[in-house]
Scaffold this active site. Sequence first.
Site, short mmCIF file in Angstrom:
data_model
loop_
_atom_site.label_atom_id
_atom_site.label_comp_id
_atom_site.label_asym_id
_atom_site.label_seq_id
_atom_site.Cartn_x
_atom_site.Cartn_y
_atom_site.Cartn_z
N ASP A 58 0.71 -1.18 0.09
CA ASP A 58 -0.02 0.08 -0.06
C ASP A 58 1.05 1.23 0.04
O ASP A 58 1.59 1.59 0.90
CB ASP A 58 -0.93 -0.14 1.19
N ASP A 105 -4.08 4.03 2.23
CA ASP A 105 -5.57 3.91 2.47
C ASP A 105 -5.76 2.49 2.84
O ASP A 105 -7.10 1.88 2.78
CB ASP A 105 -6.14 3.93 1.01
N ASP A 124 -1.66 -1.26 -4.12
CA ASP A 124 -1.92 -0.51 -5.21
C ASP A 124 -0.67 -0.68 -6.36
O ASP A 124 0.21 -1.35 -6.00
CB ASP A 124 -2.02 0.97 -5.00
N ASP A 157 -4.66 -10.81 -15.77
CA ASP A 157 -5.81 -11.60 -15.34
C ASP A 157 -6.97 -11.39 -15.95
O ASP A 157 -7.43 -10.25 -15.93
CB ASP A 157 -6.03 -11.65 -14.03
N ASP A 173 -9.09 -16.55 -16.62
CA ASP A 173 -9.93 -16.88 -15.29
C ASP A 173 -11.05 -17.97 -15.48
O ASP A 173 -12.03 -17.63 -16.42
CB ASP A 173 -10.63 -15.57 -14.44
N GLU A 179 -7.09 -21.08 -16.49
CA GLU A 179 -7.30 -21.54 -15.20
C GLU A 179 -8.51 -22.46 -15.33
O GLU A 179 -9.51 -22.16 -15.74
CB GLU A 179 -7.42 -20.44 -14.34
N HIS A 234 -4.06 -17.31 -4.58
CA HIS A 234 -4.96 -16.61 -4.01
C HIS A 234 -6.17 -17.11 -3.71
O HIS A 234 -7.11 -16.92 -2.74
CB HIS A 234 -5.28 -15.10 -4.84
N ASP A 235 -6.51 -18.57 -4.14
CA ASP A 235 -7.80 -19.17 -3.88
C ASP A 235 -7.38 -20.41 -2.71
O ASP A 235 -8.37 -21.16 -2.54
CB ASP A 235 -8.26 -19.65 -5.03
O1 TEU Z 1 -11.68 -19.21 -9.61
C1 TEU Z 1 -12.24 -20.27 -10.47
C2 TEU Z 1 -12.46 -21.43 -9.54
O2 TEU Z 1 -12.54 -22.47 -10.13
C3 TEU Z 1 -12.89 -21.13 -8.27
O3 TEU Z 1 -14.10 -21.98 -7.92
C4 TEU Z 1 -12.01 -21.77 -7.35
O4 TEU Z 1 -11.95 -23.28 -7.16
C5 TEU Z 1 -12.38 -21.25 -5.85
O5 TEU Z 1 -12.09 -19.84 -5.80
C6 TEU Z 1 -11.75 -22.10 -4.79
O6 TEU Z 1 -12.42 -21.84 -3.66
C7 TEU Z 1 -11.44 -17.89 -10.35
C8 TEU Z 1 -10.36 -17.09 -9.34
O7 TEU Z 1 -9.27 -17.69 -9.13
C9 TEU Z 1 -11.14 -16.80 -8.01
O8 TEU Z 1 -10.62 -16.07 -7.12
C10 TEU Z 1 -12.53 -16.19 -8.44
O9 TEU Z 1 -13.19 -15.82 -7.22
C11 TEU Z 1 -13.19 -16.91 -9.30
O10 TEU Z 1 -12.45 -17.43 -10.61
C12 TEU Z 1 -14.44 -16.13 -10.13
O11 TEU Z 1 -13.82 -15.16 -10.74
#
Ligand code: TEU
Length: 560
Positions: free
Chosen positions: A21, A25, A29, A98, A197, A255, A328-329
Amino acid sequence: MTRTWWKEAVIYQIYPRSFRDSDGDGIGDLKGIEEKLDYLKELGVDVIWLGPVYKSPNDDYGYDVSDYYEIMDEFGSMEDWTSLCSEIHCRGMKIMMDIILNHTSDEHAWFQASKTPGNISFRDYYYWREGDSEPNNWESFFGGSAWKYDEEARAYYLHLFSVKQPDLNWSHDALRKEMYSMMRFWLDKGVDAFRLDAVNLLVKPGEWQDGEPAEPDHCLAPCGHLIANGEGIHDIFQEMNNEVFSRYPMFTVAEMAGVSAEEGLLYTDSARKELDSIIYFEHMDVDNGPGGRWETIPFSLQAFKQIITRWQIKLQGKGWIGLYLNNHDQPRVVSRWGNDIRYRVESAKMFATCIHMLQGSPYIYQGEEIGMTNIRFDSIQDYRDVETLNYYRIECEIKGRSHEEVMRDIYLKSRDNARTPMQWDDSNYAGFGTVQPWIDVNPNYKEVNVEKALADPGSVLHYYRELIRLRKRHEVIVYGDYSPLLEEHSDVFAYRRTLNDETLFVITNFSEKELIVDLGEPASEPSLLLANYPPEEEPLTALRLRPFEARIYLARNNIS
Ligand code: TEU
């Protein structure tokens, strides 16, 4: 095999909201990212993947786009983006954007226009269905029905993700054209790669039949197997390739959840001119129970190895994959399948070794390179992710499960595990910024941070640098053929890579046990390239492996 720059590349993923950041804020960024480019250059990465930075109301933190041509206010301006892009290029790195094609935000102008029942131009951009009840029983990936009724539109719309992410209708010609020109807009600005995505969901089945409540394909919501890899999806990628990708010196990574190695090959086989590479989920789903990702079962190394091997062999010489254990997921792998207390450093290095030496392009998710770990907030109020918050609400309020029980699931699998601010140093807020960030910093930041890692030659960070350096030095790491070793072993993942007269041996102990393994006699004396413990002189026929030990050997077979 065709040699290309992106096969040789290491990609670093930035979750912009949590990276740095610069303007106080509490939200990361673009200027903050720019400040840290030298750090990334020194790490040795080639491509920077920027999580979505487009205008967005942030229901799913940028994955709900309300304008593809504008930058999100909190992240800065288009001038900031242009400056970041050129600073990345100046340092000899590339930029991956992305791209979110499956859905927009419900605040996107197209969706707003499509609400008017008679609007011929936009109604078909989305899936509107009139009627007294939901068209079928599909559930959203984020919990609850995949349909929502809209009063103004007098119809239901489909949303596979949150209610604020209506799905786009890719069978509609005008929509596809819009999307192709949007992609060209970014490529014309100098973008070098796209991460696409959730793109194997683009085609929906023509008939809106119900899904089976208990489906074997438990990595997807109960409608998942009906939708993933729908009929006609390859035509879309061939068209996209022709209209967009083939016109630029770029690369794509798609993805895709719910994809088998066979399907993965169809998507990425270079002869088919669709996509360059794929990020698949199968290996990350090995600890999903029958109820899905929130239901965690013990990690099985054997299941994991079988999946990795199947993909490595299936795509060899034809397709390409992205290699990853973090994003990130996903929860942080050190906490998930390693030991984030006693063996944090050893297990972080071991996972990195295992992944970076496979065939494919390695991805590093911010903080992975310093061994960042999962988070445990006591209160659900401290969580920010829409999927996590929906899960808590459904499980506690609707199903009546206890707070403690639901929080246990959240500690294991919440996406917020990976989204806490990047830990730069031991100052307030871990050097992420000067004010309370949008999500709390992991309390271990005084111990785990970049500044400390840079000063310690034995750190996870220095080990990542070494792994990247090895990749630049030894072609066998990029192009060598893969073959598994010790396939039946339940604690050790070992494999061989071969190219011309070089053979690489990779041995990783996924357990906390001390083990002796026999890899068989290589053709000539191998030399140790890298290890996460002080080197020991032993033959490959009797290797003593310590907890989470990883070793990489190189052998040269003189053919003459
Ligand atoms: O994720 C796609 C996806 O298949 C998700 O269902 C993923 O398995 C889930 O986030 C796991 O809990 C992409 C992105 O990486 C994710 O951050 C987004 O939320 C999603 O698409 C919708 O755009």
